[in-house]
Design a protein around this motif. Structure first.
Motif, PDB file in Angstrom:
ATOM      1  N   ARG A  50      -7.374  -3.917 -15.649  1.00 52.69           N
ATOM      2  CA  ARG A  50      -7.417  -4.397 -17.278  1.00 52.69           C
ATOM      3  C   ARG A  50      -8.847  -3.978 -17.252  1.00 52.69           C
ATOM      4  O   ARG A  50      -9.881  -4.085 -16.850  1.00 52.69           O
ATOM      5  N   ILE A  51      -8.556  -4.071 -19.194  1.00 54.62           N
ATOM      6  CA  ILE A  51      -9.673  -2.933 -19.906  1.00 54.62           C
ATOM      7  C   ILE A  51      -9.132  -3.838 -21.281  1.00 54.62           C
ATOM      8  O   ILE A  51      -8.483  -3.836 -21.436  1.00 54.62           O
ATOM      9  N   PRO A  52     -11.253  -4.326 -21.368  1.00 56.11           N
ATOM     10  CA  PRO A  52     -10.718  -5.647 -22.752  1.00 56.11           C
ATOM     11  C   PRO A  52     -10.452  -4.067 -23.966  1.00 56.11           C
ATOM     12  O   PRO A  52     -10.642  -3.055 -23.770  1.00 56.11           O
ATOM     13  N   THR A  53     -10.916  -4.160 -25.104  1.00 56.33           N
ATOM     14  CA  THR A  53     -10.542  -4.166 -26.237  1.00 56.33           C
ATOM     15  C   THR A  53     -11.674  -2.232 -26.752  1.00 56.33           C
ATOM     16  O   THR A  53     -11.332  -1.905 -27.460  1.00 56.33           O
ATOM     17  N   THR A  54     -12.664  -2.880 -26.011  1.00 53.75           N
ATOM     18  CA  THR A  54     -13.218  -2.165 -26.713  1.00 53.75           C
ATOM     19  C   THR A  54     -13.998  -0.731 -25.377  1.00 53.75           C
ATOM     20  O   THR A  54     -14.654  -0.079 -25.269  1.00 53.75           O
ATOM     21  N   GLY A  55     -13.290  -1.575 -24.143  1.00 53.37           N
ATOM     22  CA  GLY A  55     -13.468  -0.432 -23.102  1.00 53.37           C
ATOM     23  C   GLY A  55     -14.636  -1.228 -22.345  1.00 53.37           C
ATOM     24  O   GLY A  55     -14.195  -0.065 -20.960  1.00 53.37           O
TER      25      GLY A  55
END
Length: 119
Positions: A50-55
């Motif tokens: 999983r990766i958040p919006t900002t990376g």
């Protein structure tokens, strides 16, 4: 309409590498976390990465940690999964996923891409 299209799967030998791509459309890509799941025959679907919006602050299932890398290119509306040192147990259909409300439903899945690790 939210659409997720995976690509990059195929047959690879143990120890080999592969990069999966997921092209997203129908929502503001940069505003949502993205995930990769996989499902092997006879097994439950599991979260791989999983990766958040900002990376930043990426998450991985223990079995792939150190071998797989999730990344995203918000300018291209694409999320990637780089898989190194592949093992036979990595064989599965890999799915792209996003939770985003589009007026009809919240959970959206791609159709999947098959990765087969075998000699």
């Amino acid at each position: 309409q939210v659409q997720l299209v995976e690509s990059g799967g195929g047959l690879v030998q143990p120890g080999g590498s592969l990069r999966l791509s997921c092209a997203a459309s129908g929502f503001t890509f940069s505003s949502y976390a993205m995930s990769w799941y996989r499902q092997a025959p006879g097994r439950e679907r599991e979260l791989v990465a999983r990766i958040p919006t900002t990376g930043g602050s990426t998450n991985y299932v223990d079995s792939v940690k150190g071998r797989f890398t999730i990344s995203r290119d918000n300018a291209k509306n694409t999320v990637y999964l780089r898989m190194n040192s592949l093992k036979p147990e990595d064989t599965a259909v890999y799915y792209c996923y996003v939770r985003v409300w589009n007026g009809g439903r919240m959970d959206h899945w791609g159709k999947g891409t098959l990765v087969t690790v075998s000699s």
